[in-house]
Design a protein around this motif. Structure first.
Motif, PDB file in Angstrom:
ATOM      1  N   ALA A  10       0.865  -1.182   0.000  1.00  0.00           N
ATOM      2  CA  ALA A  10       0.000   0.000   0.000  1.00  0.00           C
ATOM      3  C   ALA A  10       0.899   1.229   0.000  1.00  0.00           C
ATOM      4  O   ALA A  10       2.028   1.195   0.501  1.00  0.00           O
ATOM      5  CB  ALA A  10      -0.911   0.014   1.216  1.00  0.00           C
ATOM      6  N   VAL A  11       0.388   2.300  -0.558  1.00  0.00           N
ATOM      7  CA  VAL A  11       1.099   3.575  -0.581  1.00  0.00           C
ATOM      8  C   VAL A  11       0.717   4.352   0.675  1.00  0.00           C
ATOM      9  O   VAL A  11      -0.463   4.421   1.028  1.00  0.00           O
ATOM     10  CB  VAL A  11       0.743   4.390  -1.848  1.00  0.00           C
ATOM     11  N   ILE A  12       1.705   4.918   1.339  1.00  0.00           N
ATOM     12  CA  ILE A  12       1.462   5.753   2.526  1.00  0.00           C
ATOM     13  C   ILE A  12       1.279   7.185   2.051  1.00  0.00           C
ATOM     14  O   ILE A  12       2.091   7.696   1.280  1.00  0.00           O
ATOM     15  CB  ILE A  12       2.637   5.652   3.516  1.00  0.00           C
ATOM     16  N   ASN A  25       1.864  11.368  -1.702  1.00  0.00           N
ATOM     17  CA  ASN A  25       2.487  10.072  -1.436  1.00  0.00           C
ATOM     18  C   ASN A  25       3.828  10.279  -0.747  1.00  0.00           C
ATOM     19  O   ASN A  25       4.657  11.057  -1.224  1.00  0.00           O
ATOM     20  CB  ASN A  25       2.713   9.297  -2.733  1.00  0.00           C
ATOM     21  N   VAL A  26       4.027   9.580   0.374  1.00  0.00           N
ATOM     22  CA  VAL A  26       5.283   9.738   1.128  1.00  0.00           C
ATOM     23  C   VAL A  26       5.987   8.412   1.407  1.00  0.00           C
ATOM     24  O   VAL A  26       7.097   8.411   1.929  1.00  0.00           O
ATOM     25  CB  VAL A  26       5.060  10.486   2.466  1.00  0.00           C
ATOM     26  N   THR A  99      -7.581   9.948   8.880  1.00  0.00           N
ATOM     27  CA  THR A  99      -6.617  10.759   9.618  1.00  0.00           C
ATOM     28  C   THR A  99      -5.647  11.400   8.634  1.00  0.00           C
ATOM     29  O   THR A  99      -5.746  11.190   7.426  1.00  0.00           O
ATOM     30  CB  THR A  99      -5.822   9.895  10.614  1.00  0.00           C
ATOM     31  N   VAL A 100      -4.710  12.138   9.142  1.00  0.00           N
ATOM     32  CA  VAL A 100      -3.744  12.835   8.287  1.00  0.00           C
ATOM     33  C   VAL A 100      -2.830  11.851   7.558  1.00  0.00           C
ATOM     34  O   VAL A 100      -2.456  12.077   6.422  1.00  0.00           O
ATOM     35  CB  VAL A 100      -2.924  13.853   9.112  1.00  0.00           C
ATOM     36  N   ILE A 101      -2.478  10.728   8.202  1.00  0.00           N
ATOM     37  CA  ILE A 101      -1.691   9.700   7.523  1.00  0.00           C
ATOM     38  C   ILE A 101      -2.614   8.534   7.208  1.00  0.00           C
ATOM     39  O   ILE A 101      -3.247   7.964   8.089  1.00  0.00           O
ATOM     40  CB  ILE A 101      -0.500   9.238   8.377  1.00  0.00           C
ATOM     41  N   VAL A 126       6.519   7.266  -5.216  1.00  0.00           N
ATOM     42  CA  VAL A 126       6.750   8.353  -4.278  1.00  0.00           C
ATOM     43  C   VAL A 126       7.733   9.394  -4.817  1.00  0.00           C
ATOM     44  O   VAL A 126       7.474  10.583  -4.730  1.00  0.00           O
ATOM     45  CB  VAL A 126       7.254   7.804  -2.914  1.00  0.00           C
ATOM     46  N   CYS A 127       8.860   8.952  -5.326  1.00  0.00           N
ATOM     47  CA  CYS A 127       9.913   9.898  -5.760  1.00  0.00           C
ATOM     48  C   CYS A 127       9.517  10.717  -6.972  1.00  0.00           C
ATOM     49  O   CYS A 127       8.670  10.439  -7.691  1.00  0.00           O
ATOM     50  CB  CYS A 127      11.186   9.130  -6.071  1.00  0.00           C
TER      51      CYS A 127
END
Length: 127
Positions: A10-12, A25-26, A99-101, A126-127
């Motif tokens: 999963a992408v955070i 995306n982080v 939530t925020v994340i 992400v990058c």
């Protein structure tokens, strides 16, 4: 010869204003049951975040991302969730929340080396 193994990822995401449903995306979290692999790679690009949402508390976000890594690693100092088995930790970290994340939906795939796959997904998403 190493065979392909089923993995899930999963992408955070950082969602500074949940009501707007905009995100940055982080990181990526990857779980491979057969290899008992659960890791995350994340990086908070502070320039992107500042352009995206100025009022977000960067230090708090970094603490949450660090906690996710510690839970993945099963660090007993990271609280009760980190003490769960590896599958339960992955399911808890990727559970839907407002939530925020947040994380994206969980996606499956096949790989031979989950560590390399995690890095590749991080670079792509992400990058």
């Amino acid at each position: 010869m190493q065979q392909n193994q089923l993995f899930e990822y999963a992408v955070i995401r950082i969602v500074p204003r949940v009501e707007r449903e905009e995100f940055l995306n982080v990181g990526v979290i990857l779980y491979c049951a057969r290899q008992q692999f659960l890791q995350t790679i994340s990086c908070l690009n502070q320039h992107r975040l500042a352009a995206f949402c100025v009022e977000t508390d960067k230090e708090e976000l970094l603490q949450h991302l660090d906690a996710m890594q510690r839970i993945c690693a099963g660090d007993r100092e990271a609280g009760p969730i980190a003490k769960l088995d590896i599958a339960a930790r992955f399911r808890w970290l990727t559970a839907t929340r407002s939530t925020v994340i947040q994380t994206s939906k969980v996606h499956p795939g096949f790989c031979k080396n989950p560590g390399q796959t995690l890095e590749k997904l991080y670079e792509q998403l992400v990058c």
